[in-house]
Design an enzyme around this catalytic site. Structure first.
Site, PDB file in Angstrom:
ATOM      1  N   PRO A  88      22.241  12.108  15.493  1.00 25.99           N
ATOM      2  CG  PRO A  88      21.931  14.362  16.018  1.00 25.99           C
ATOM      3  CD  PRO A  88      22.022  13.005  16.641  1.00 25.99           C
ATOM      4  CD  GLU A 115      22.121  19.335  25.841  1.00 26.82           C
ATOM      5  OE1 GLU A 115      22.705  19.763  24.822  1.00 26.82           O
ATOM      6  OE2 GLU A 115      20.951  19.637  26.134  1.00 26.82           O
ATOM      7  NE  ARG A 152       5.721   3.623   1.672  1.00 31.91           N
ATOM      8  CZ  ARG A 152       6.339   3.400   0.522  1.00 31.91           C
ATOM      9  NH1 ARG A 152       7.570   2.950   0.487  1.00 31.91           N
ATOM     10  NH2 ARG A 152       5.722   3.609  -0.625  1.00 31.91           N
ATOM     11  CG  ASP A 167       7.425   4.269  -3.442  1.00 24.33           C
ATOM     12  OD1 ASP A 167       6.393   4.808  -3.823  1.00 24.33           O
ATOM     13  OD2 ASP A 167       7.522   3.561  -2.423  1.00 24.33           O
TER      14      ASP A 167
END
Ligand code: JF5
Length: 424
Positions: A88, A115, A152, A167
């Site tokens: 994160p 953790e 992709r 897109d």
């Protein structure tokens, strides 16, 4: 492209990597995905990959030594690969990053569990990547998102070669709406323009819808773009996203009306309301509103190429329309009570004052953006305009030195409006 995933749970990847277009692309080897399990490099008799944190505390930490061996094995299998650590704290993944990673010879995706990992693991990777501001139980689902987005983009993966460039995000904008049969579904019909065969018209409609959507849903994306004049013109006729916002200000002199309306126009407010301090200036204040709607903007000079001038004039006209819309919705009130009656049901934000619960400009901006388009907010400026005894009234907070006497008058309001709605 060769992808190696460092993970304690390779089995998690089985079905996501075998279904659909991604499964097919891997089957025909547009990319290959392999796995390195750090447990294979654990040397103690329990094969531990984690340990308790120095300094104490709950949870376990992934050991740097076993991860280092696993990453080295992955680097050997995928020579020249870029090594990413999913966490994160990393840079947030987006379509530009996908495009950049798609042309690498290989990728190593390191998935943490528990953790987190020992801090020294960061030294072993090229880049830390996050897939969004939330916490997962492990990096695997983040790694799968990256594999999907990158594979992709490998040449030949998408059946229709043009669909990657059409897109969402490919031009930095969200995609336009799509429709298929039936022409009428539960009372909602397909836009007329799509049923006709005018391809230039359809293209123009789609471009405009893309811009509209992006402005309404993701104004943060628009701020990044270098839009051409045509696009800017089209945006001018798109409403500001979120709730209606009116300005309510007390005025000492009629001349203030003009400047306050100007601010309301610049920040795309819906209307401005004025409470006069003395009844003698009321008629003059009303005349100022009248003058504002009379296309007071000077026309742009024809100093550039014809096409550019034409567009500038179109933009100018649109701006003039907006000014008259604001003028038409704006009012002068003799007393605060009249103002409050006119704005009944609105939520009030005080841009000046010293009472009531305070809220920061960012949080208020988020609230305005998130509120329904039917909601109405009022930004109150100057003494005596705020409704007395309304428990919902909030004060727009700011640092004390910026909010006191130095910023009186229109300049003070401009500072607050810009904090609330500006792009900086
Ligand atoms: C992870 C410690 C890694 O939670 C994530 C994540 C969220 N966005 N992008 C990645 O990764 C798993 C959790 C805790 C390290």
């Amino acid at each position: 492209m060769r992808i190696e995933v460092v993970t304690l749970f390779p089995e998690l990847f089985e079905s996501p990597l075998s279904a659909g277009l991604l499964g097919k692309a891997l089957k025909v080897e547009r990319a290959t995905v392999g796995f390195v399990d750090p447990r294979a490099y654990a040397e103690d008799k329990h094969r531990s990959v984690d340990d308790s944190p120095y300094g104490g505390g709950a949870g376990m930490v992934m050991k740097p030594d076993v991860l280092a061996l696993a990453i080295e094995e992955a680097r050997t299998r995928a020579p020249g690969a870029r090594v990413l650590l999913l966490c994160p704290q990393g840079r947030v993944f987006d379509q530009n990053m996908a495009r950049r990673l798609a042309v690498e010879p290989g990728l190593v995706l390191v998935c943490g569990r528990y953790e987190g990992f020992d801090e020294r693991v960061r030294e072993l990777v090229d880049e830390e990547v996050s897939v969004g501001d939330f916490v997962l139980t492990g990096g695997e689902l983040a790694a799968m998102s990256i594999i999907d987005a990158v594979v992709r983009l490998q040449p030949g993966t998408l059946g229709n070669a043009s669909s990657a460039s059409a897109d969402s995000f490919s031009g930095g904008l969200l995609e336009h709406p799509h429709y298929t049969r039936p022409p009428e579904f539960r009372g909602a019909s397909v836009p007329e323009v799509l049923l006709g065969g005018d391809h230039a018209k359809i293209e123009a409609w789609r471009n405009n819808e893309s811009l509209r959507r992006t402005k309404m849903r993701r104004p943060d994306l628009l701020a990044e773009l270098d839009l051409d004049l045509e696009a800017r013109r089209s945006l001018l006729s798109t409403p500001r996203p979120g709730a209606e916002l009116h300005l309510a200000s007390s005025i000492e002199e009629a001349a203030e009306v003009r400047a306050l309306l100007e601010l309301a126009a610049v920040y795309e407010l819906q209307a401005a309301h004025f409470v006069v301090a003395h009844s003698e200036i009321r008629a003059e204040a009303e005349a100022e509103i009248e003058r504002f709607s009379e296309a007071a903007l000077p026309r742009p000079l024809p100093r550039r190429a014809k096409a550019a001038v034409k567009l500038e004039h179109a933009i100018h006209e649109r701006r003039t329309d907006r000014r008259s819309e604001i003028a038409q919705a704006s009012r002068v009130h003799a007393r605060p009570e009249d103002l409050h009656a006119a704005l009944d049901g609105a939520r009030w934000i005080l841009a000046s004052g010293d009472s009531g619960p305070t809220m920061g400009p960012r949080a208020l901006r988020a609230e305005l953006l998130g509120a329904s388009a039917e909601a109405r907010y009022v930004l109150a400026w100057g003494p005596g305009v705020e409704p007395k005894g309304d428990p919902g009234v909030r004060l727009l907070s700011g640092r004390a030195e910026q909010l006191d006497s130095g910023n009186t008058g229109v300049a003070g309001l401009a500072v607050r409006l810009d904090r609330l709605l500006g792009e900086g």
